[in-house]
Design an enzyme around this catalytic site. Structure first.
Site, mmCIF file in Angstrom:
data_model
loop_
_atom_site.group_PDB
_atom_site.id
_atom_site.type_symbol
_atom_site.label_atom_id
_atom_site.label_comp_id
_atom_site.label_asym_id
_atom_site.label_seq_id
_atom_site.Cartn_x
_atom_site.Cartn_y
_atom_site.Cartn_z
ATOM 1 N N LYS A 154 10.332 -43.553 -23.981
ATOM 2 C CA LYS A 154 11.430 -44.204 -23.574
ATOM 3 C C LYS A 154 11.822 -45.599 -23.969
ATOM 4 O O LYS A 154 13.029 -46.076 -24.719
ATOM 5 C CB LYS A 154 11.842 -44.303 -21.772
ATOM 6 C CG LYS A 154 12.055 -42.823 -21.431
ATOM 7 C CD LYS A 154 12.275 -42.936 -19.980
ATOM 8 C CE LYS A 154 11.444 -43.959 -19.289
ATOM 9 N NZ LYS A 154 10.054 -43.289 -18.897
ATOM 10 N N ARG A 156 14.810 -42.547 -10.571
ATOM 11 C CA ARG A 156 13.464 -41.994 -10.762
ATOM 12 C C ARG A 156 13.207 -41.101 -9.527
ATOM 13 O O ARG A 156 12.359 -40.463 -9.346
ATOM 14 C CB ARG A 156 12.480 -43.025 -10.425
ATOM 15 C CG ARG A 156 11.745 -43.661 -11.738
ATOM 16 C CD ARG A 156 10.900 -44.578 -11.331
ATOM 17 N NE ARG A 156 9.670 -44.682 -12.033
ATOM 18 C CZ ARG A 156 9.605 -45.396 -13.371
ATOM 19 N NH1 ARG A 156 10.758 -45.940 -13.646
ATOM 20 N NH2 ARG A 156 8.613 -45.421 -14.120
ATOM 21 N N ARG A 194 -2.234 -46.844 -25.025
ATOM 22 C CA ARG A 194 -1.402 -48.123 -24.804
ATOM 23 C C ARG A 194 -2.424 -49.171 -23.640
ATOM 24 O O ARG A 194 -2.318 -50.348 -23.954
ATOM 25 C CB ARG A 194 -0.107 -47.774 -23.974
ATOM 26 C CG ARG A 194 0.884 -49.064 -23.790
ATOM 27 C CD ARG A 194 2.055 -48.667 -23.400
ATOM 28 N NE ARG A 194 2.180 -48.378 -21.720
ATOM 29 C CZ ARG A 194 3.262 -47.991 -21.319
ATOM 30 N NH1 ARG A 194 4.444 -47.455 -21.860
ATOM 31 N NH2 ARG A 194 3.277 -47.605 -19.781
ATOM 32 N N ARG A 211 -1.413 -53.370 -19.483
ATOM 33 C CA ARG A 211 -0.705 -53.425 -18.291
ATOM 34 C C ARG A 211 -1.550 -52.957 -17.132
ATOM 35 O O ARG A 211 -2.141 -52.010 -17.165
ATOM 36 C CB ARG A 211 0.448 -52.377 -18.556
ATOM 37 C CG ARG A 211 1.728 -52.962 -18.443
ATOM 38 C CD ARG A 211 3.075 -52.308 -18.814
ATOM 39 N NE ARG A 211 3.356 -50.941 -17.727
ATOM 40 C CZ ARG A 211 4.486 -50.250 -17.986
ATOM 41 N NH1 ARG A 211 5.140 -50.307 -18.883
ATOM 42 N NH2 ARG A 211 4.339 -49.153 -17.164
ATOM 43 N N ARG A 270 1.154 -42.092 -11.614
ATOM 44 C CA ARG A 270 2.369 -42.229 -12.200
ATOM 45 C C ARG A 270 3.040 -40.872 -12.724
ATOM 46 O O ARG A 270 4.173 -40.639 -12.457
ATOM 47 C CB ARG A 270 2.596 -43.247 -13.328
ATOM 48 C CG ARG A 270 2.657 -44.791 -12.733
ATOM 49 C CD ARG A 270 2.030 -45.759 -13.643
ATOM 50 N NE ARG A 270 3.104 -45.692 -14.985
ATOM 51 C CZ ARG A 270 2.648 -45.861 -16.061
ATOM 52 N NH1 ARG A 270 1.203 -46.615 -16.115
ATOM 53 N NH2 ARG A 270 3.230 -46.107 -17.148
#
Ligand code: ADP
Length: 192
Positions: free
Chosen positions: A13, A88, A127, A133, A144
């Site tokens: 996204k 969400r 990632r 992160r 998640r």
């Protein structure tokens, strides 16, 4: 163009939103980025959101809605926006409809990027090495993805039922996926 981007963590996204921003000349509004900025700035909202974000859970609906409303009312969003990371869950989907009705800016289309779970896991662990992160740890990623399945997947049905959903294959190169999105949102194209 007022567009909502839907897709699991790792579905691309953010990458596609950045491309679409150039293409459509409207701001890219990411609730995840707004929240990360609040955490980095140490605002009261950021302090409240930090630990739940790190664990991979969802920040409270009220906090995110207030933050989003403030952002949507900024002048640069008057001619449209790309919304990423919101809604969400179903409560947020209904709140968004109410908010957009209130400001007389109903959304045009919800674009879902569909990517199989095992590919999501490998993209997110890649990632994690690059970006570091806090919520890309294996445990937070698992959380998640399960939050997405349980709470966000119903949002896809919500938009399907209102006839606003374009469900696209999110697998392929960044360019390939981008072209699919541009085709799906081009004027005169039937959604569905
Ligand atoms: P990703 O889509 O990769 O999970 P985001 O940057 O969209 O990443 O979101 C990161 C985190 O920010 C989420 O796991 C959640 O804790 C919080 N967050 C973002 N958007 C929302 C939202 N709409 N409602 C509640 N929490 C949110």
């Amino acid at each position: 163009m007022r567009l909502v981007l839907l897709g699991a963590p790792g579905s691309g996204k953010g990458t596609q939103a950045a491309r679409l921003r150039e293409h459509l000349q409207v701001p890219h509004i990411s609730t995840g980025e707004l929240l990360r900025a609040a955490v980095a700035a140490g605002t009261p909202l950021g302090v409240q959101a930090k630990s739940v974000m790190e664990s991979g859970g969802l920040v409270s609906d009220d906090i995110v809605l207030g933050m989003l409303e403030e952002r949507l009312l900024r002048p640069d969003a008057a001619d449209g926006f790309i919304l990423d990371g919101y809604p969400r869950n179903l409560v947020q989907a209904r709140a968004l409809d109410a908010l957009l009705a209130k400001i007389r800016q109903p959304m045009d289309i919800a674009v879902q990027l569909d990517v199989a779970q095992d590919l999501l896991v490998s993209r997110l662990s890649g990632r994690a090495h690059v970006e570091g992160r806090a919520d890309d740890s294996p445990e937070a990623v698992r959380k998640r993805l399960s939050v997405y399945e349980e709470q966000t997947a119903p949002v896809v049905d919500y938009y399907r039922n209102t006839g606003k959903l374009a469900c696209l294959d999110g697998v392929g190169s960044v360019d390939e996926v981008f072209i699919r999105i541009v085709e799906a949102i081009s004027p005169g194209k039937d959604v569905g």
